[in-house]
Design a protein around this motif. Structure first.
Motif, PDB file in Angstrom:
ATOM      1  N   ILE A  12       0.850  -1.186   0.000  1.00  0.00           N
ATOM      2  CA  ILE A  12       0.000   0.000   0.000  1.00  0.00           C
ATOM      3  C   ILE A  12       0.892   1.243   0.000  1.00  0.00           C
ATOM      4  O   ILE A  12       1.845   1.337   0.766  1.00  0.00           O
ATOM      5  CB  ILE A  12      -0.964   0.006   1.204  1.00  0.00           C
ATOM      6  N   VAL A  13       0.580   2.185  -0.889  1.00  0.00           N
ATOM      7  CA  VAL A  13       1.373   3.409  -1.037  1.00  0.00           C
ATOM      8  C   VAL A  13       0.424   4.601  -0.920  1.00  0.00           C
ATOM      9  O   VAL A  13      -0.481   4.773  -1.738  1.00  0.00           O
ATOM     10  CB  VAL A  13       2.111   3.450  -2.386  1.00  0.00           C
ATOM     11  N   LYS A  14       0.648   5.412   0.078  1.00  0.00           N
ATOM     12  CA  LYS A  14      -0.235   6.550   0.342  1.00  0.00           C
ATOM     13  C   LYS A  14       0.176   7.752  -0.494  1.00  0.00           C
ATOM     14  O   LYS A  14       1.327   8.192  -0.462  1.00  0.00           O
ATOM     15  CB  LYS A  14      -0.192   6.913   1.822  1.00  0.00           C
ATOM     16  N   GLY A  15      -0.778   8.284  -1.269  1.00  0.00           N
ATOM     17  CA  GLY A  15      -0.557   9.502  -2.037  1.00  0.00           C
ATOM     18  C   GLY A  15      -1.270  10.680  -1.396  1.00  0.00           C
ATOM     19  O   GLY A  15      -1.815  10.581  -0.295  1.00  0.00           O
ATOM     20  N   TYR A  16      -1.277  11.797  -2.096  1.00  0.00           N
ATOM     21  CA  TYR A  16      -1.876  13.008  -1.547  1.00  0.00           C
ATOM     22  C   TYR A  16      -3.384  12.844  -1.345  1.00  0.00           C
ATOM     23  O   TYR A  16      -3.927  13.253  -0.319  1.00  0.00           O
ATOM     24  CB  TYR A  16      -1.598  14.185  -2.484  1.00  0.00           C
ATOM     25  N   VAL A  32      -7.704   2.947  -2.910  1.00  0.00           N
ATOM     26  CA  VAL A  32      -8.555   2.976  -1.723  1.00  0.00           C
ATOM     27  C   VAL A  32      -8.354   4.315  -1.019  1.00  0.00           C
ATOM     28  O   VAL A  32      -7.350   5.004  -1.240  1.00  0.00           O
ATOM     29  CB  VAL A  32      -8.227   1.802  -0.765  1.00  0.00           C
ATOM     30  N   PRO A  33      -9.281   4.719  -0.150  1.00  0.00           N
ATOM     31  CA  PRO A  33      -9.144   6.003   0.562  1.00  0.00           C
ATOM     32  C   PRO A  33      -7.915   6.021   1.472  1.00  0.00           C
ATOM     33  O   PRO A  33      -7.507   4.985   2.007  1.00  0.00           O
ATOM     34  CB  PRO A  33     -10.435   6.089   1.382  1.00  0.00           C
ATOM     35  N   ASN A  34      -7.370   7.193   1.680  1.00  0.00           N
ATOM     36  CA  ASN A  34      -6.214   7.324   2.564  1.00  0.00           C
ATOM     37  C   ASN A  34      -6.540   6.926   4.001  1.00  0.00           C
ATOM     38  O   ASN A  34      -5.663   6.500   4.753  1.00  0.00           O
ATOM     39  CB  ASN A  34      -5.678   8.756   2.534  1.00  0.00           C
ATOM     40  N   SER A  35      -7.796   7.075   4.378  1.00  0.00           N
ATOM     41  CA  SER A  35      -8.184   6.677   5.733  1.00  0.00           C
ATOM     42  C   SER A  35      -7.968   5.182   5.955  1.00  0.00           C
ATOM     43  O   SER A  35      -7.660   4.739   7.065  1.00  0.00           O
ATOM     44  CB  SER A  35      -9.656   7.030   5.983  1.00  0.00           C
ATOM     45  N   LEU A  36      -8.102   4.396   4.896  1.00  0.00           N
ATOM     46  CA  LEU A  36      -7.887   2.962   5.013  1.00  0.00           C
ATOM     47  C   LEU A  36      -6.398   2.646   5.145  1.00  0.00           C
ATOM     48  O   LEU A  36      -6.018   1.659   5.786  1.00  0.00           O
ATOM     49  CB  LEU A  36      -8.472   2.241   3.795  1.00  0.00           C
ATOM     50  N   SER A  41      -1.835   0.070   7.663  1.00  0.00           N
ATOM     51  CA  SER A  41      -0.389   0.189   7.872  1.00  0.00           C
ATOM     52  C   SER A  41       0.010   0.088   9.334  1.00  0.00           C
ATOM     53  O   SER A  41       1.191   0.130   9.671  1.00  0.00           O
ATOM     54  CB  SER A  41       0.112   1.524   7.311  1.00  0.00           C
ATOM     55  N   SER A  42      -0.945  -0.045  10.211  1.00  0.00           N
ATOM     56  CA  SER A  42      -0.635  -0.149  11.637  1.00  0.00           C
ATOM     57  C   SER A  42       0.013  -1.491  11.965  1.00  0.00           C
ATOM     58  O   SER A  42      -0.495  -2.547  11.593  1.00  0.00           O
ATOM     59  CB  SER A  42      -1.903   0.008  12.484  1.00  0.00           C
ATOM     60  N   CYS A 303       3.049  11.274  -4.462  1.00  0.00           N
ATOM     61  CA  CYS A 303       2.382  10.482  -5.501  1.00  0.00           C
ATOM     62  C   CYS A 303       2.180   9.043  -5.057  1.00  0.00           C
ATOM     63  O   CYS A 303       3.113   8.406  -4.531  1.00  0.00           O
ATOM     64  CB  CYS A 303       3.204  10.521  -6.787  1.00  0.00           C
ATOM     65  N   GLU A 304       1.000   8.501  -5.294  1.00  0.00           N
ATOM     66  CA  GLU A 304       0.704   7.121  -4.913  1.00  0.00           C
ATOM     67  C   GLU A 304       1.420   6.107  -5.802  1.00  0.00           C
ATOM     68  O   GLU A 304       1.511   4.920  -5.456  1.00  0.00           O
ATOM     69  CB  GLU A 304      -0.818   6.876  -4.957  1.00  0.00           C
ATOM     70  N   PHE A 305       1.989   6.560  -6.930  1.00  0.00           N
ATOM     71  CA  PHE A 305       2.700   5.651  -7.841  1.00  0.00           C
ATOM     72  C   PHE A 305       4.214   5.627  -7.593  1.00  0.00           C
ATOM     73  O   PHE A 305       4.944   4.980  -8.335  1.00  0.00           O
ATOM     74  CB  PHE A 305       2.452   6.054  -9.302  1.00  0.00           C
TER      75      PHE A 305
END
Length: 358
Positions: A12-16, A32-36, A41-42, A303-305
């Motif tokens: 999983i890679v978090k973008g803006y 998927v939403p950043n909230s997920l 990632s916990s 960037c998520e990529f």
């Protein structure tokens, strides 16, 4: 109690604005939403049942839908206790390679003298991948001479030799019919092909072909960021965490014999006629680019990529800034939109700096 654990192959890679989720072992890619991301990632373990009891009814429905999505697509599994969750160690692997150099790129104007000195350096550095790119159209005689010299590498650590060549029927027919004596996997990338490539063979013996309709101009065709060039495998993802995905453990020789990080880059670190690879990779200025990863690059860090993208440092939006976004990228991570990078007026100064024809 239920604790959600992702399989180790799921990244999983978090973008803006959104998070990229993909499975490095199969063809599965979703946003998927950043909230997920924060939940997934916990490493401490989040009690899913307790969380569902504490959130609003609307959010509960949304979370349940995403949890079902993860389980149904075999992206993760439930642990029945925190202890069970902790039995699965956090995936903290890092990219590792015993080789001094993994990749060597050689740009040729025409023929090339693959001397025993270069072959010895390839062997000493345990180089795994060699790419020879022809900057001009070549004859069968030129290709035959280069292939003959590559036989000197049969006892090397090389795993694959690739060639980038402007397509011609003569060259293709020669390779199809020729029983090559090179004891390595060989990949030939033909560019400037016509539209009848579907009739051509893709492999024969230890030789495979890729056919590209577009014309490539070496070395200035490097660095274009496209969705089709994203890499979704484990090794690439791990390497991207701390290293540059294009230049790490790479060395190049341009068409004049100058040694560089990449043939497209300006800075020279010697010439193959008198310089040694092992001395060059001890130079801090050379290996600086090996360790410049996407999390350090302006805009790319949002960037998520960024961990599936090949990062070009040869052509930059701000040519004097090593941490600038690649010039030939048309993706905006703040709007999640793609555009033709060459038509962006904000890139005009950089395009003029590099001399157009990009």
């Amino acid at each position: 109690m239920k604790y959600l654990k992702l399989f180790s192959s799921v990244k999983i890679v978090k973008g803006y604005n959104r998070t990229l989720m993909f499975d490095s072992r199969r063809d599965f890619i979703r946003f998927v939403p950043n909230s997920l991301f924060d939940l997934l990632s916990s490493n401490l373990g989040i009690n899913i049942e307790k969380m569902l009891q504490e959130i609003s009814l609307d959010n509960k429905k949304i979370l349940e839908e995403y949890l079902d999505f993860l389980i149904n697509n075999k992206l993760g599994f439930y642990c029945n206790s925190l202890k069970e969750f902790q039995n699965f160690e956090y995936d903290n692997r890092e990219f590792a390679s015993p080789n001094d150099i993994n990749y060597l790129i050689i740009d040729l104007e025409n023929d090339f003298n693959l001397s025993s000195i270069i072959c010895k350096q390839i062997i000493d550095c345990k180089i795994k991948y060699l790419q020879i790119r022809f900057c001009t159209d070549i004859s069968v005689t030129v290709l035959e001479n280069v292939l003959k010299k590559c036989e000197l590498l049969n006892d090397s650590f090389i795993e694959e030799i690739s060639f980038v060549i402007s397509f011609s029927d003569e060259l293709y027919s020669y390779l199809i019919k020729k029983n090559l004596s090179i004891q390595k996997y060989i990949n030939v990338i033909f560019h400037s092909c016509d539209n009848n490539i579907s009739d051509l063979q893709n492999n024969v013996n230890n030789l495979s072909f890729d056919f590209i309709v577009e014309k490539l101009i070496m070395p200035i065709s490097c660095g274009i960021v496209k969705k089709c060039n994203f890499v979704f495998n484990e090794e690439f993802y791990l390497e991207s965490q701390n290293n540059n995905t294009c230049l790490n453990k790479k060395i190049a020789i341009d068409s004049r014999g100058n040694i560089k990080n990449c043939p497209s880059m300006k800075k020279k670190f010697g010439n193959i006629a008198s310089s040694n690879f092992k001395d060059i990779i001890r130079n801090p200025d050379f290996i600086f680019f090996w360790n410049l990863n996407k999390d350090q690059v302006s805009i790319c860090k949002d960037c998520e990529f960024r961990h599936v993208c090949m990062d070009c440092r040869a052509y930059l939006e701000e040519p004097e800034d090593h941490y600038s976004k690649p010039l030939k990228c048309g993706y905006d991570p703040y709007q999640n939109t793609w555009e033709d990078w060459s038509m962006n007026p904000l890139k005009k100064r950089a395009i003029e700096f590099y001399g157009t024809k990009l």
